[in-house]
Scaffold this motif. Structure first.
Motif, PDB file in Angstrom:
ATOM      1  N   LEU A   1      42.246  36.033  48.143  1.00 18.72           N
ATOM      2  CA  LEU A   1      43.100  37.143  48.550  1.00 18.72           C
ATOM      3  C   LEU A   1      43.159  37.271  50.066  1.00 18.72           C
ATOM      4  O   LEU A   1      44.217  37.547  50.631  1.00 18.72           O
ATOM      5  N   HIS A   2      42.036  37.047  50.731  1.00 22.84           N
ATOM      6  CA  HIS A   2      42.012  37.144  52.192  1.00 22.84           C
ATOM      7  C   HIS A   2      42.861  36.055  52.849  1.00 22.84           C
ATOM      8  O   HIS A   2      43.373  36.256  53.954  1.00 22.84           O
TER       9      HIS A   2
ATOM     10  N   THR B   1      45.691  35.159  51.889  1.00 26.90           N
ATOM     11  CA  THR B   1      47.089  35.627  51.908  1.00 26.90           C
ATOM     12  C   THR B   1      47.312  36.621  53.033  1.00 26.90           C
ATOM     13  O   THR B   1      48.439  36.787  53.490  1.00 26.90           O
ATOM     14  N   TYR B   2      46.247  37.287  53.480  1.00 25.58           N
ATOM     15  CA  TYR B   2      46.362  38.204  54.612  1.00 25.58           C
ATOM     16  C   TYR B   2      46.378  37.443  55.940  1.00 25.58           C
ATOM     17  O   TYR B   2      47.119  37.783  56.859  1.00 25.58           O
TER      18      TYR B   2
ATOM     19  N   TRP C   1      39.099  34.349  43.812  1.00 27.10           N
ATOM     20  CA  TRP C   1      40.347  34.955  44.265  1.00 27.10           C
ATOM     21  C   TRP C   1      40.121  36.341  44.865  1.00 27.10           C
ATOM     22  O   TRP C   1      40.610  36.639  45.945  1.00 27.10           O
ATOM     23  N   SER C   2      39.346  37.183  44.180  1.00 26.66           N
ATOM     24  CA  SER C   2      39.219  38.581  44.622  1.00 26.66           C
ATOM     25  C   SER C   2      37.782  39.029  44.850  1.00 26.66           C
ATOM     26  O   SER C   2      37.510  40.232  44.933  1.00 26.66           O
TER      27      SER C   2
ATOM     28  N   GLU D   1      39.680  33.414  38.120  1.00 25.22           N
ATOM     29  CA  GLU D   1      39.189  33.774  39.458  1.00 25.22           C
ATOM     30  C   GLU D   1      38.820  32.530  40.262  1.00 25.22           C
ATOM     31  O   GLU D   1      39.121  32.435  41.459  1.00 25.22           O
TER      32      GLU D   1
ATOM     33  N   LYS E   1      42.289  30.396  40.866  1.00 28.51           N
ATOM     34  CA  LYS E   1      43.197  31.090  41.773  1.00 28.51           C
ATOM     35  C   LYS E   1      42.659  31.058  43.198  1.00 28.51           C
ATOM     36  O   LYS E   1      43.430  30.935  44.161  1.00 28.51           O
TER      37      LYS E   1
ATOM     38  N   ALA F   1      44.809  29.400  46.177  1.00 26.69           N
ATOM     39  CA  ALA F   1      45.199  30.235  47.321  1.00 26.69           C
ATOM     40  C   ALA F   1      44.788  29.580  48.634  1.00 26.69           C
ATOM     41  O   ALA F   1      45.545  29.598  49.618  1.00 26.69           O
TER      42      ALA F   1
ATOM     43  N   MET G   1      49.894  31.241  42.523  1.00 26.61           N
ATOM     44  CA  MET G   1      49.505  31.727  43.844  1.00 26.61           C
ATOM     45  C   MET G   1      50.651  31.638  44.851  1.00 26.61           C
ATOM     46  O   MET G   1      50.709  32.422  45.792  1.00 26.61           O
TER      47      MET G   1
ATOM     48  N   THR H   1      52.340  34.836  45.138  1.00 30.02           N
ATOM     49  CA  THR H   1      51.611  35.950  45.758  1.00 30.02           C
ATOM     50  C   THR H   1      51.538  35.828  47.269  1.00 30.02           C
ATOM     51  O   THR H   1      51.139  36.775  47.941  1.00 30.02           O
TER      52      THR H   1
END
Length: 351
Positions: free
Chosen positions: A164-165, A167-168, A188-189, A206, A209, A213, A328, A331
């Motif tokens: 997730l990070h 993607t930021y 992922w999270s 998890e 993904k 990502a 992914m 996202t």
């Protein structure tokens, strides 16, 4: 009746003129170019062009098709520029007293080997005072400071980013790759994969993904290196990593930086752990502000303590699964970089 004296003068003038013509055509001119030597002729534009053809043929086994006599004469050829040297995978260290890298090891991840004696005691490959630097939970705005500290000491680490990070901050993760570090994944999270709230399928999701990502952010497959959040695994998740030939990482020395209140505390925790273990895989988090602040001093203390960095690299990169790559890709956040300068949108009219 003709004047004999005039005839004599006319004959004399004619003779002088004939002699002058003969002298002019038979003698070398004062401003004529000297005869060319072989070396001088080689500098001639056409001769140089021909020499270029010979040199190029010898070096590349090809001949220029446009080098014909009818072509316009080129300017005098300079010496051919040397071919550029291959770009080195790592830049030469500018710090003669750097911590550096003592050795690099390549890991065959077939069967999912485990590293870090807190949980996995299979492979004891580190000798006394050898360490592996690892960082979890990035990429984050604190990561560039971590990268700078590592670069200043000409050393390398293994990073385990959260999907997730990425993607930021995909640009920051690409900085990690550009610096030459090894990049694995950390779910992922940051889900607790031993939680009873997760099914086996959700745990698998998890893991996959997270890798997909990272791949999308980097534009390249990451290393088949994985660390469980909170080091929490189950028999099912371990078996899954083994089936995917993904190495699992635990820890030997924990910095506990996620609960440290200062950079000094981070340094103290690491050095105390090493005083006990004398070697091992060190767990840190590039997401933590105190870790970024502590790292320059910590690396110097490691050097002073006689510790040597071992850099771990995979034998092959992971092959992510297409279905997760597609998931992914949807996202991945659209860039929010402004297309107009801020001053054209926001103007101060009163203070």
């Amino acid at each position: 009746m003709r004047n004999p004296l005039g005839l004599m003068l006319a004959s004399l003038v004619m003779a002088v003129a004939i002699a002058g013509v003969w002298f002019w055509t038979s003698s070398p001119r004062a401003d004529a170019a000297a005869p060319q030597t072989v070396a001088a002729r080689a500098a001639d534009p056409l001769a140089a062009a021909a020499k270029d053809d010979v040199d190029t043929t010898a070096a590349l086994s090809t001949k220029r098709a446009d080098a014909t006599p009818a072509a316009a004469a080129p300017a005098p050829a300079a010496a051919p520029a040397p071919m550029p040297a291959p770009v080195a995978s790592t830049q030469k260290c500018a710090n003669p007293d750097a911590l550096g890298i003592s050795r690099t090891v390549v890991v065959d991840t077939t069967g999912g080997p485990g590293f870090g004696f807190l949980q996995y005691k299979q492979f004891d490959f580190l000798t006394d005072h050898e360490i592996v630097l690892t960082f979890d939970d990035g990429p984050w705005p604190t990561t560039p400071a971590v990268l700078k500290a590592l670069a200043d000491e000409c050393t390398k680490a293994v990073f385990f980013p959260i999907g997730l990070h990425t993607t930021y901050h995909p640009d920051i993760l690409r900085q990690v790759m550009a610096a030459g570090h090894t990049i694995g994944a950390h779910t992922w999270s940051h889900a607790h994969l031993a939680s009873k709230k997760l099914t086996e399928q959700q745990a698998k999701d998890e893991i996959e993904k997270g890798f997909s990502a990272v791949k999308i952010a980097l534009g390249a497959n990451p290393a088949p290196f994985f660390r469980f959040p909170a080091l929490a695994h189950t028999p099912a998740t371990l078996a899954y990593l083994e089936s995917r030939n993904i190495a699992k990482f635990s820890v030997d020395v924990d910095s506990n930086d996620f609960k440290s209140k200062s950079a000094d505390e981070v340094i103290k925790n690491v050095m105390a752990g090493l005083d006990k273990e004398h070697k091992g895989i060190i767990l840190m988090h590039d997401l933590q502000k105190h870790t970024a602040q502590a790292l320059p001093t910590l690396l110097r203390k490691l050097k002073e303590g006689g510790y040597k960095v071992v850099w771990m690299k995979p034998k092959t990169q992971i092959e992510t699964l297409p279905e997760y790559d597609a998931m992914m890709a949807k996202t991945e956040k659209v860039s929010t970089a402004p297309t107009r300068p801020v001053s054209s949108v926001i103007q101060t009219v009163a203070e």
